[in-house]
Motif scaffolding. Structure first.
Motif, short mmCIF file in Angstrom:
data_model
loop_
_atom_site.label_atom_id
_atom_site.label_comp_id
_atom_site.label_asym_id
_atom_site.label_seq_id
_atom_site.Cartn_x
_atom_site.Cartn_y
_atom_site.Cartn_z
N ALA A 1 2.23 22.12 26.48
CA ALA A 1 1.74 20.84 25.99
C ALA A 1 1.64 20.87 24.47
CB ALA A 1 0.40 20.52 26.62
N ASP A 2 1.53 19.68 23.89
CA ASP A 2 1.40 19.61 22.42
C ASP A 2 0.08 20.19 21.94
OD1 ASP A 2 -0.08 17.61 23.55
OD2 ASP A 2 0.46 16.08 22.09
N SER A 3 -0.91 20.29 22.82
CA SER A 3 -2.19 20.90 22.45
C SER A 3 -2.15 22.42 22.52
CB SER A 3 -3.29 20.38 23.38
OG SER A 3 -3.01 20.74 24.72
N GLY A 4 -1.04 22.99 23.05
CA GLY A 4 -0.91 24.43 23.13
C GLY A 4 -1.21 25.00 24.50
N VAL A 5 -1.54 24.16 25.46
CA VAL A 5 -1.86 24.61 26.81
C VAL A 5 -0.55 24.95 27.53
CG1 VAL A 5 -2.88 23.95 29.02
CG2 VAL A 5 -3.95 23.23 26.90
N ILE A 6 -0.52 26.12 28.14
CA ILE A 6 0.65 26.55 28.91
C ILE A 6 0.40 26.20 30.37
CG2 ILE A 6 2.09 28.51 29.57
CD1 ILE A 6 0.91 29.92 27.02
N MET A 7 1.34 25.49 30.99
CA MET A 7 1.19 25.06 32.38
C MET A 7 2.24 25.73 33.24
SD MET A 7 -1.11 22.48 32.12
CE MET A 7 -0.93 20.98 32.98
N TRP A 8 1.82 26.31 34.37
CA TRP A 8 2.72 26.91 35.36
C TRP A 8 2.71 26.00 36.58
CZ3 TRP A 8 6.08 30.95 35.92
CH2 TRP A 8 6.42 31.30 37.20
N ASN A 9 3.80 25.30 36.83
CA ASN A 9 3.91 24.35 37.95
C ASN A 9 2.74 23.38 37.97
OD1 ASN A 9 6.33 25.43 38.87
ND2 ASN A 9 5.31 26.91 40.17
N GLY A 10 2.31 22.94 36.79
CA GLY A 10 1.25 21.94 36.68
C GLY A 10 -0.14 22.49 36.53
N ALA A 11 -0.35 23.80 36.67
CA ALA A 11 -1.68 24.39 36.55
C ALA A 11 -1.76 25.16 35.23
CB ALA A 11 -1.95 25.34 37.72
N PRO A 12 -2.84 24.99 34.48
CA PRO A 12 -2.96 25.71 33.21
C PRO A 12 -3.13 27.21 33.43
CG PRO A 12 -4.90 24.32 33.61
CD PRO A 12 -3.95 24.08 34.72
N VAL A 13 -2.42 28.00 32.62
CA VAL A 13 -2.48 29.46 32.69
C VAL A 13 -2.53 30.02 31.28
CG1 VAL A 13 -1.25 29.63 34.89
CG2 VAL A 13 0.04 29.70 32.76
N ASN A 14 -2.94 31.29 31.19
CA ASN A 14 -2.84 31.98 29.90
C ASN A 14 -1.62 32.90 29.96
OD1 ASN A 14 -3.63 34.26 31.33
ND2 ASN A 14 -5.79 34.01 30.77
N THR A 15 -1.35 33.61 28.88
CA THR A 15 -0.14 34.44 28.83
C THR A 15 -0.21 35.62 29.80
OG1 THR A 15 -1.04 35.60 26.91
CG2 THR A 15 0.51 33.80 26.49
N THR A 16 -1.41 36.13 30.07
CA THR A 16 -1.55 37.23 31.04
C THR A 16 -1.21 36.76 32.45
OG1 THR A 16 -3.33 38.11 29.66
CG2 THR A 16 -3.11 39.02 31.86
N GLN A 17 -1.74 35.59 32.83
CA GLN A 17 -1.41 35.04 34.15
C GLN A 17 0.07 34.70 34.24
OE1 GLN A 17 -4.20 31.80 33.94
NE2 GLN A 17 -5.46 32.68 35.58
N LEU A 18 0.63 34.18 33.15
CA LEU A 18 2.06 33.87 33.12
C LEU A 18 2.90 35.11 33.35
CD1 LEU A 18 4.34 31.80 32.59
CD2 LEU A 18 4.14 32.37 30.17
N ALA A 19 2.53 36.22 32.69
CA ALA A 19 3.26 37.47 32.89
C ALA A 19 3.14 37.95 34.32
CB ALA A 19 2.75 38.53 31.92
N ASP A 20 1.96 37.80 34.93
CA ASP A 20 1.75 38.20 36.32
C ASP A 20 2.62 37.37 37.26
OD1 ASP A 20 0.48 39.55 38.53
OD2 ASP A 20 -0.67 37.70 38.84
#
Length: 143
Positions: free
Chosen positions: A70-89
């Motif tokens: 998102a433009d606010s910097g939020v990373i979304m995985w299939n519509g759910a917000p995640v951080n980079t650690t969760q994204l890597a998992d």
């Protein structure tokens, strides 16, 4: 109908065979054949799988997973917000699925490049083989 093509005169007998009755008989036989075909009434009995009573809500889809920034910097995985650690998992878990699901990355046009670069670094470190950038086609006319 028959057509006389030259030869003889207007009073000469026609030598061509009249095929109209032949075609009529063929059509009647075809319709009779279609009507007399047996109806396919046999059935194959199978036991369909029953879904579990409490389905597990797995955030990883087996065919296509989408990462949106998102433009606010939020990373979304299939519509759910995640951080980079969760994204890597999640990316590590997708490598165990056969065939490996496609990963689609869609950064917002106003998203900070640093965040997009960090997400791309996480994706590269995870070793994902199928990555596609989506959403860029809407900006094709602007450049």
């Amino acid at each position: 109908m028959a057509i006389s093509m030259g030869g003889g005169g207007a009073d000469a007998p026609m030598g061509d065979m009249n095929t109209t009755p032949l075609i009529d008989v063929m059509l009647v036989l075809l319709i009779m054949f279609i009507i007399t075909l047996p109806i396919q009434t046999h059935a194959v009995k199978i036991d369909l799988p029953v879904p579990p009573e409490n389905p597990i809500d797995d955030p990883i889809k087996p065919d296509v997973n989408k990462v949106f920034i998102a433009d606010s910097g939020v990373i979304m995985w299939n519509g759910a917000p995640v951080n980079t650690t969760q994204l890597a998992d999640y990316l590590e878990r997708t490598k165990d699925i056969e065939p490996t699901p496609e990963l689609q990355l869609e950064p917002h046009p106003n998203a900070r490049y640093v965040i997009v670069d960090n997400v791309l670094a996480v994706i590269k470190r995870s070793g994902v083989s199928g990555l596609g950038f989506v959403g860029n086609e809407r900006y094709a006319r602007e450049f």
